[in-house]
Design an enzyme around this catalytic site. Sequence first.
Site, PDB file in Angstrom:
ATOM      1  N   GLU A 173       2.193   1.807  -3.729  1.00 29.34           N
ATOM      2  CA  GLU A 173       0.794   2.344  -4.369  1.00 29.34           C
ATOM      3  C   GLU A 173       0.746   3.579  -4.122  1.00 29.34           C
ATOM      4  O   GLU A 173       1.030   4.704  -4.509  1.00 29.34           O
ATOM      5  CB  GLU A 173      -0.310   1.250  -4.012  1.00 29.34           C
ATOM      6  CG  GLU A 173      -1.505   1.731  -5.000  1.00 29.34           C
ATOM      7  CD  GLU A 173      -2.447   1.103  -4.134  1.00 29.34           C
ATOM      8  OE1 GLU A 173      -2.532  -0.521  -4.497  1.00 29.34           O
ATOM      9  OE2 GLU A 173      -3.583   1.226  -4.373  1.00 29.34           O
ATOM     10  N   ARG A 204       1.130  -0.802   0.021  1.00 26.71           N
ATOM     11  CA  ARG A 204       0.050  -0.511   0.445  1.00 26.71           C
ATOM     12  C   ARG A 204       1.362   1.106  -0.154  1.00 26.71           C
ATOM     13  O   ARG A 204       0.311   2.253  -0.643  1.00 26.71           O
ATOM     14  CB  ARG A 204      -0.746  -0.044   1.233  1.00 26.71           C
ATOM     15  CG  ARG A 204      -1.929  -0.790   1.201  1.00 26.71           C
ATOM     16  CD  ARG A 204      -2.825  -1.145   0.265  1.00 26.71           C
ATOM     17  NE  ARG A 204      -3.675  -1.847  -0.466  1.00 26.71           N
ATOM     18  CZ  ARG A 204      -3.873  -3.289  -0.138  1.00 26.71           C
ATOM     19  NH1 ARG A 204      -2.820  -3.598  -1.005  1.00 26.71           N
ATOM     20  NH2 ARG A 204      -5.098  -4.467  -0.237  1.00 26.71           N
ATOM     21  N   SER A 218      14.599  15.343   2.220  1.00 23.56           N
ATOM     22  CA  SER A 218      15.665  14.547   2.234  1.00 23.56           C
ATOM     23  C   SER A 218      15.360  12.915   3.293  1.00 23.56           C
ATOM     24  O   SER A 218      14.199  12.938   3.323  1.00 23.56           O
ATOM     25  CB  SER A 218      16.845  14.957   3.416  1.00 23.56           C
ATOM     26  OG  SER A 218      17.768  14.246   3.085  1.00 23.56           O
TER      27      SER A 218
END
Lengths: 147, 147, 147, 147, 147, 147, 147, 147, 147, 147
Positions: free
Chosen positions: A91, A88, A114
Amino acid sequence: MTRLDVTEKIIATKVSKGLRWADVAKKVGQSKEWTTALCLGQMTATAAQAKVLGKIFGLTAEEQKWLMVVPSKGSLPTAVPTDPLIYRFYELVSVYGSTFKALIHEEFGDGIMSAIDFKMDLQREPDPHGDRVNIVMSGKFLPYKAF
Amino acid sequence: MTRLDVTEKIIATKVSKGLRWADVAKKVGQSKEWTTALCLGQMTATAAQAKVLGKIFGLTAEEQKWLMVVPSKGSLPTAVPTDPLIYRFYELVSVYGSTFKALIHEEFGDGIMSAIDFKMDLQREPDPHGDRVNIVMSGKFLPYKAF
Amino acid sequence: MTRLDVTEKIIATKVSKGLRWADVAKKVGQSKEWTTALCLGQMTATAAQAKVLGKIFGLTAEEQKWLMVVPSKGSLPTAVPTDPLIYRFYELVSVYGSTFKALIHEEFGDGIMSAIDFKMDLQREPDPHGDRVNIVMSGKFLPYKAF
Amino acid sequence: MTRLDVTEKIIATKVSKGLRWADVAKKVGQSKEWTTALCLGQMTATAAQAKVLGKIFGLTAEEQKWLMVVPSKGSLPTAVPTDPLIYRFYELVSVYGSTFKALIHEEFGDGIMSAIDFKMDLQREPDPHGDRVNIVMSGKFLPYKAF
Amino acid sequence: MTRLDVTEKIIATKVSKGLRWADVAKKVGQSKEWTTALCLGQMTATAAQAKVLGKIFGLTAEEQKWLMVVPSKGSLPTAVPTDPLIYRFYELVSVYGSTFKALIHEEFGDGIMSAIDFKMDLQREPDPHGDRVNIVMSGKFLPYKAF
Amino acid sequence: MTRLDVTEKIIATKVSKGLRWADVAKKVGQSKEWTTALCLGQMTATAAQAKVLGKIFGLTAEEQKWLMVVPSKGSLPTAVPTDPLIYRFYELVSVYGSTFKALIHEEFGDGIMSAIDFKMDLQREPDPHGDRVNIVMSGKFLPYKAF
Amino acid sequence: MTRLDVTEKIIATKVSKGLRWADVAKKVGQSKEWTTALCLGQMTATAAQAKVLGKIFGLTAEEQKWLMVVPSKGSLPTAVPTDPLIYRFYELVSVYGSTFKALIHEEFGDGIMSAIDFKMDLQREPDPHGDRVNIVMSGKFLPYKAF
Amino acid sequence: MTRLDVTEKIIATKVSKGLRWADVAKKVGQSKEWTTALCLGQMTATAAQAKVLGKIFGLTAEEQKWLMVVPSKGSLPTAVPTDPLIYRFYELVSVYGSTFKALIHEEFGDGIMSAIDFKMDLQREPDPHGDRVNIVMSGKFLPYKAF
Amino acid sequence: MTRLDVTEKIIATKVSKGLRWADVAKKVGQSKEWTTALCLGQMTATAAQAKVLGKIFGLTAEEQKWLMVVPSKGSLPTAVPTDPLIYRFYELVSVYGSTFKALIHEEFGDGIMSAIDFKMDLQREPDPHGDRVNIVMSGKFLPYKAF
Amino acid sequence: MTRLDVTEKIIATKVSKGLRWADVAKKVGQSKEWTTALCLGQMTATAAQAKVLGKIFGLTAEEQKWLMVVPSKGSLPTAVPTDPLIYRFYELVSVYGSTFKALIHEEFGDGIMSAIDFKMDLQREPDPHGDRVNIVMSGKFLPYKAF
């Protein structure tokens, strides 16, 4: 012996002793996020931190030394993760990655957030429609400059 | 015509007109995060939202209709992103992915943080050592249940 | 010791004792689909379920504890499966994936069928032209919402 | 001209005319599942079906002929799908694939569930906790035999 | 113990005893093609066949049981084979694959040649210009049907 | 202009004229298998064959010349084919590849079956349980020799 | 129009006009290294720099605007570069990567050399055995810190 | 025994003894860059160098011999490195690779910078804004010539 | 035991005994090229050759038998080689592959250079500008023929 | 315009005019191997060579300029080549790569055969058992040296 051996011993001991990462972190004196990453082989301990972990997980002196060596980072076995929870997050990068890029550049100009000068905090957010996972990430903006 | 054509037209118009995503979002009446994702071809507009975007970006009626069709999502051309800004997010998943997994399971049990019932907020955090990118993510926890 | 060791022991014991998944499931008190996934290292057991499985497969106390730890999910060794039975399911996603997407969006709008809040039932359907495999899948629809 | 051109024309016409797959299917006289797969370039039409589709989508005689040619199947641009809705089906194969294999072999012996002699039905299942996507798949079992 | 262990034991025993697949097949009472695939971990034995193989290769009762379990199929370590003999078959699929597709569809319509209801026979064909490998493959045609 | 352009023109003309590969082959005076591979861009025509094809498919003089140039072979867009019919052949290599290797080496010693000095014949085999695809392949055995 | 179109126009104009990157850089007022990266679509111009480049390469006002948009970075078409000159740099990372890591950590502790706060200088180093390419890289060290 | 075993022993001994690469290099009498690469399995030792290393790391005579065998080079487990420090170098190749190519060709013509006739020097550069990593690379230019 | 075990034993023995491939080849009575390939697990020995190698490398009777089994060929761990020496040959295929193809087809027509009916000779060619590696390859041309 | 456009024009002109690479090379005054590589976009022409090629292939002044620009090298569309003729060379690297490495290191020590300071000659070798392709490769040996 490698760092991986130490990581596996830590995980196995955690299972057999029934420990919690949050409690380990308190003893180490750092956040639960950073401490878990350390125990999972992604961060580097000081001598004092290695000693604390050595006590908690029953590590030998040599195993403690490995915690103080900078590890080869990257905690996933495949380029695209297969575990649903971790996927997830991948995704989110896939769907919102271009949005992250557009908005950070709009606000800051050319550069990056960063991933080294970075910290995060993960909390449960109670919600009547079902509790939520709340993650706050904070990374220093690093600008590209002409040279 | 495909949704990709509409996305490219929106981006090209934004460049030539010098628009800002934050201003577009205000007119659409949603967050800058969701609105940018919509304009970049990842979300689905209502008829009213499509009309507003049509006006801003000079879209034809047919182009507006495409904004209302659920798109094929995934905004990156390669499985491992090459752009440094987007790669840093991928690196966070790589380095901290197992930590996300460990801490969410410790707090919630087996399940995932939803990437659908999800929202986020991206802000500049002033800092004397260099301003920081601050991202708050909130996703509903979805538990696996035995059946 | 890792969860994989426990999974391999369960499979080897099943072969040598000649057990059936359906019978294991009855003793566990859950469906044969969920119980098999649990035994194959994809789901998480309660203490009671781990005890039952410990008895059936001769697992030590420590092995039972591993069944209660959330596993790293994903049961296939390659991104495109090579086993013909499993490949056919991958082929269904390849051939009918865009159809799934079109019809679910037509009925529900933008969102997904959950693979977490999900259950399934697999049955033999007698047929004079050759018996059929009948699979009923049921997953909660999760809508994307603007934020 | 290729089948892909015809598929793209059908999709673009559907968007501009605001058609629904379910209505197209009724006119074709087949299920909405098969008809959608046909329109998305995965199945082969009879002359009569091609004529009906030609009328609905304004296809030329040559475009109709392409609907009657067996297409190169596979509707996804990457081996691991990036679209969240389609990915969830891939995840089901990844997490439950070994379970499918174990249970089908337990019931039927060595062989596969056909992805050719196959049909499916996709329905909305009302549910007070949120409506569900209900998919019934039925594929003939094909046994391996010694020779 | 896994099926792979049994396969490796069979191969090692074949080398040390100097056995021939054709002779093994005669004792098993099946074709040399199917029997070799069985011994190489691709097919499933009956109890009687497992007993015969157990005698030939000195397999324990538990090893024989593994021969009766449906294996995870796929006998190649990489997606594109590196061994020159096996690669030539992959090359035939690469060069003639579109021809196979065109001619089978021309003769049979939309569908596939089954790789399950399939048999083959491999023979040496004497030829003055150099002997030839002769392979006869026979697979049931499975038609796609509208539903 | 490239060979690919000529291939696409041949395919498009075949669809619009409703031609059959078997009939094309008769006019070319070669087998339907080789002729189809030629038309699909895998083989090299003589001047006479190019002229015949030029007449059938309405090719210009320059397009005919391209048929006489040795093409870049390989007719599949991905390393693992996605089309179900072509995939089944790939699956045969995956499941039976080690069997091909074992039996050819047992009969002939070290070497390969040539994919160049190769021919094949594809026929419909009537069968009361459903007609079968029958493929006879014949390739010269090429031995490795010490040097 | 995209940034890629502008990059291609710059390269084509450079070829037809016979320009040198070093001369372009002098007019832009930055190093030849940074200026070349800018022209090749990897860096972001100021309005003044875009104007200078517009004059040199005959860019329209809109094309100049694209130079001021943060680009999608990553200048190689494949993950492992095929061009021999660029591959040698990849090989240096492959052969000396673990050495870079060991020595930087030995000197600085855990962290990275920034690829953002980074500059470089590339010079010809005359040498009687054949001139050498001399590259000086300088990147800020960024330490990981516990949080 | 393989070279990898020797490399792992060297690394493990370095951790347990708390050695520094720079000190090892002084005893070997070569630069710290080359010596580290040698110890990490990328370079080949002379008999004298192997003896020195044997003393430092407690290597047997046979292990010392392995240091004198030309190793299989390439020190990274994946084509795209996952470790953040090493990835930054890969990113430099990705972002600046086309710039390296353009500038080296402008200065030298067609050819490459050798990765074999190559040396480098890595130093800490003090800087009030944060110390910097300074790397000087020097590789012989090798021209392509017509033949 | 597998062929790989025998290969590793041969290599380890060569290191510890300080043997040279050229000397091994003389005793085997074949070229150093073929003999090295045999020892590295790519070719198949006769009984006599296996006996000679058994004596040189101290192989058991069973290990000698493995040398007589046709091996699974392919001596590289990755599709694109990482070792710089081997990579250069891959680069030659990448850069000159289309040239090989063009010139062989120009001289011979459609077909290939056999990699089976193939031999090679590798020699040091003294040169005042630095000695050269000289490789002569000779492979039978195999023509494609229409059928 | 890019170098690829020029390459494609050269190839198309060669087909339509029926030219031979060997004849082109004679006019250019270089070997047929190098000249073909130049025409296929892998090498860099001098002004004089570009003029000769311009005349042969009818290239404009701008197209001739592109021949003088160092190209992005690498002539294959996939990492593992699909064309059977080119694949055989890849197979030689796969099967004999470790042999190349072993023998070159035995003769020269650590280093590589240059693919830049390299030349080759490809000839037809008449042979009563079928003519052979004869390739002589000569590359300078480049030694690794300690620094």
